[in-house]
Design a protein around this motif. Structure first.
Motif, mmCIF file in Angstrom:
data_model
loop_
_atom_site.group_PDB
_atom_site.id
_atom_site.type_symbol
_atom_site.label_atom_id
_atom_site.label_comp_id
_atom_site.label_asym_id
_atom_site.label_seq_id
_atom_site.Cartn_x
_atom_site.Cartn_y
_atom_site.Cartn_z
ATOM 1 N N LYS A 48 -75.586 19.093 -33.695
ATOM 2 C CA LYS A 48 -74.920 20.268 -34.258
ATOM 3 C C LYS A 48 -73.488 20.415 -33.728
ATOM 4 C CE LYS A 48 -78.005 23.145 -32.587
ATOM 5 N NZ LYS A 48 -78.748 22.116 -31.776
ATOM 6 N N SER A 49 -73.352 20.388 -32.414
ATOM 7 C CA SER A 49 -72.010 20.578 -31.840
ATOM 8 C C SER A 49 -71.088 19.419 -32.204
ATOM 9 C CB SER A 49 -72.087 20.716 -30.315
ATOM 10 O OG SER A 49 -72.782 21.883 -29.958
ATOM 11 N N THR A 50 -71.660 18.234 -32.347
ATOM 12 C CA THR A 50 -70.853 17.075 -32.746
ATOM 13 C C THR A 50 -70.251 17.317 -34.126
ATOM 14 O OG1 THR A 50 -72.211 15.606 -31.399
ATOM 15 C CG2 THR A 50 -70.932 14.586 -33.157
ATOM 16 N N PRO A 90 -66.783 29.552 -29.571
ATOM 17 C CA PRO A 90 -67.383 28.469 -28.790
ATOM 18 C C PRO A 90 -68.712 28.862 -28.167
ATOM 19 C CG PRO A 90 -65.686 29.533 -27.487
ATOM 20 C CD PRO A 90 -65.669 30.205 -28.842
ATOM 21 N N MET A 91 -69.495 27.841 -27.835
ATOM 22 C CA MET A 91 -70.737 28.097 -27.126
ATOM 23 C C MET A 91 -70.391 28.687 -25.760
ATOM 24 S SD MET A 91 -74.013 25.690 -26.850
ATOM 25 C CE MET A 91 -73.513 24.465 -25.655
ATOM 26 N N GLY A 92 -71.191 29.663 -25.338
ATOM 27 C CA GLY A 92 -70.984 30.238 -24.007
ATOM 28 C C GLY A 92 -69.881 31.276 -23.946
ATOM 29 N N MET A 166 -69.446 28.992 -35.637
ATOM 30 C CA MET A 166 -69.999 29.549 -34.396
ATOM 31 C C MET A 166 -71.030 28.595 -33.821
ATOM 32 S SD MET A 166 -70.936 33.422 -35.296
ATOM 33 C CE MET A 166 -69.931 34.367 -36.405
ATOM 34 N N ASP A 167 -70.904 28.323 -32.523
ATOM 35 C CA ASP A 167 -71.838 27.404 -31.868
ATOM 36 C C ASP A 167 -72.828 28.183 -30.995
ATOM 37 O OD1 ASP A 167 -73.134 25.155 -31.055
ATOM 38 O OD2 ASP A 167 -71.368 24.159 -30.195
ATOM 39 N N GLU A 168 -74.043 28.331 -31.485
ATOM 40 C CA GLU A 168 -75.163 28.941 -30.761
ATOM 41 C C GLU A 168 -74.853 30.302 -30.132
ATOM 42 O OE1 GLU A 168 -78.134 26.643 -29.092
ATOM 43 O OE2 GLU A 168 -77.239 24.706 -29.561
ATOM 44 N N PRO A 169 -74.464 31.274 -30.957
ATOM 45 C CA PRO A 169 -74.170 32.599 -30.392
ATOM 46 C C PRO A 169 -75.371 33.274 -29.739
ATOM 47 C CG PRO A 169 -74.196 32.683 -32.804
ATOM 48 C CD PRO A 169 -74.234 31.230 -32.411
HETATM 49 MG MG LIG Z 1 -74.668 22.078 -29.217
#
Ligand SMILES: [Mg+2]
Ligand SMILES: Nc1ncnc2c1ncn2[C@@H]1O[C@H](COP(=O)(O)OP(=O)(O)O)[C@@H](O)[C@H]1O
Length: 242
Positions: A48-50, A90-92, A166-169
Motif C-alpha cells: 500500500k505505502s509503495t 503521512p502515516m504516523g 492518506m496512509d493508515e490514519p
Molecule cells: Mg504502509
C-alpha cells in the motif's frame, strides 16, 4: 459517482513497483474520480505505502504509469507534488507536538497560493473539524490520538489540494477514535475533495468509502463498490472475520 463520465483525477495504470531489484507491486491499476472516496486496503506488507510513494513521485514505476490531474507523474520532491495539488497525510501524523494546533495547521499553508488563502482555509477547516475548535491554542502533542489525526488531515487541507492521499490514519487509535476519524474523513469527502484512503482496517474503510481495491501480496485481489465488497465472501472471511 461520476467516475466513468469524467476523466479521473488520479489514474494508476498497470504499474510494477519496487526497490532496487526487488519488485513488490505487480500490475496494479486503480483510479479515483472527481468527488470519490476510494479505499485501498490490504494487510501489512501488501504494498500500500509503495503505491502511495509512486503516486507522490518518490519512486518511479518499473512499468506502467500514473496520471494525476491530466499529467503523467515524474520523479518529484514532496513539495513539488504539493504544488501540483496533491496532499499527502503521512502515516504516523508527523505533527510538531510542542507547537499549537493553529501553528501546525499554518504549516500546511506555506506554499504561496495556499499562504494567500490561509485565513479563509483556517476558517474552513475549523468548521469541518469542530472537535479541534476548543484546542486551537493547545500544544498538538496534548490532544488525543484521534484529534491529532484530525490535525494532520486539516493541515493537509490547508494546502487547498485537488486530491488527498492518506496512509493508515487509523493506526494506533482506539476503536472509538477510529470511528471519529473515519467520520471526519467522510465529511472531508463530502466537500467534493477526491481521497485515496489507504488502510489495514477494512471494516472501517468499507463503512465510509464509495469504492475500494483490495491488495494482496502486491496484486489487486478484488475491487468494487463498498457495498459489493462488504457482501463478498472473500472479504467477509479474510477481512471482516464473518
Ligand atoms: Mg504502509
Ligand atoms: N524502502 C524499501 N526498501 C526495500 N523494500 C521495501 C522498502 N519499503 C517497503 N519495502 C518492502 O515492500 C513490501 C511492501 O511494503 P509496503 O508498501 O510498505 O506495504 P504496506 O504499506 O502495505 O504495509 C514489503 O515487503 C516491504 O518490506
Amino acid at each position: 459517482m461520476p467516475q466513468e463520465s469524467t476523466s479521473p483525477i488520479l489514474s494508476v495504470e498497470n504499474v510494477d513497483l519496487g526497490y532496487g531489484a526487488l519488485q513488490v507491486v505487480t500490475d496494479v491499476s486503480l483510479r479515483v474520480g472527481e468527488g470519490e472516496l476510494v479505499g485501498l486496503v490490504g494487510g501489512n506488507g501488501s504494498g500500500k505505502s509503495t503505491i502511495l510513494r509512486a503516486i507522490s513521485g518518490m519512486i518511479t514505476p518499473f512499468r506502467g504509469r500514473i496520471v494525476f490531474d491530466g499529467e503523467a507523474i515524474r520523479p518529484a520532491a514532496p513539495h513539488q507534488m504539493a504544488a501540483k495539488g496533491l496532499a499527502h497525510v503521512p502515516m504516523g501524523r508527523q505533527l510538531f507536538p510542542n507547537m499549537s494546533v493553529r501553528e501546525n495547521l499554518l504549516v500546511g499553508a506555506t506554499l504561496p497560493a495556499a499562504r494567500a488563502a490561509r485565513a479563509r482555509s483556517l476558517e474552513e477547516v475549523r468548521a469541518l473539524f469542530p472537535e479541534l475548535d476548543a484546542h486551537m491554542d493547545a500544544a498538538a502533542g496534548q490532544l488525543s490520538g484521534g484529534q491529532q489525526q484530525m490535525v494532520a488531515i486539516a493541515r493537509a487541507l490547508m494546502l487547498r489540494p485537488k486530491m488527498m492521499i492518506m496512509d493508515e490514519p487509523s493506526i494506533g487509535l482506539a476503536p472509538r477514535l477510529v470511528k471519529d476519524v473515519m467520520a471526519a474523513i467522510r465529511r472531508v469527502a463530502h466537500t467534493g475533495l477526491p481521497i485515496l484512503l489507504v488502510e489495514q482496517n477494512v471494516k472501517q474503510v468499507l463503512a465510509v468509502c464509495d469504492r475500494a481495491y483490495v491488495l494482496e501480496n502486491g496484486r489487486l485481489a478484488l475491487e468494487g463498490s463498498a457495498t459489493e465488497l462488504q457482501g463478498h465472501p472473500l472479504v467477509r472471511k479474510a477481512y471482516l472475520g464473518l
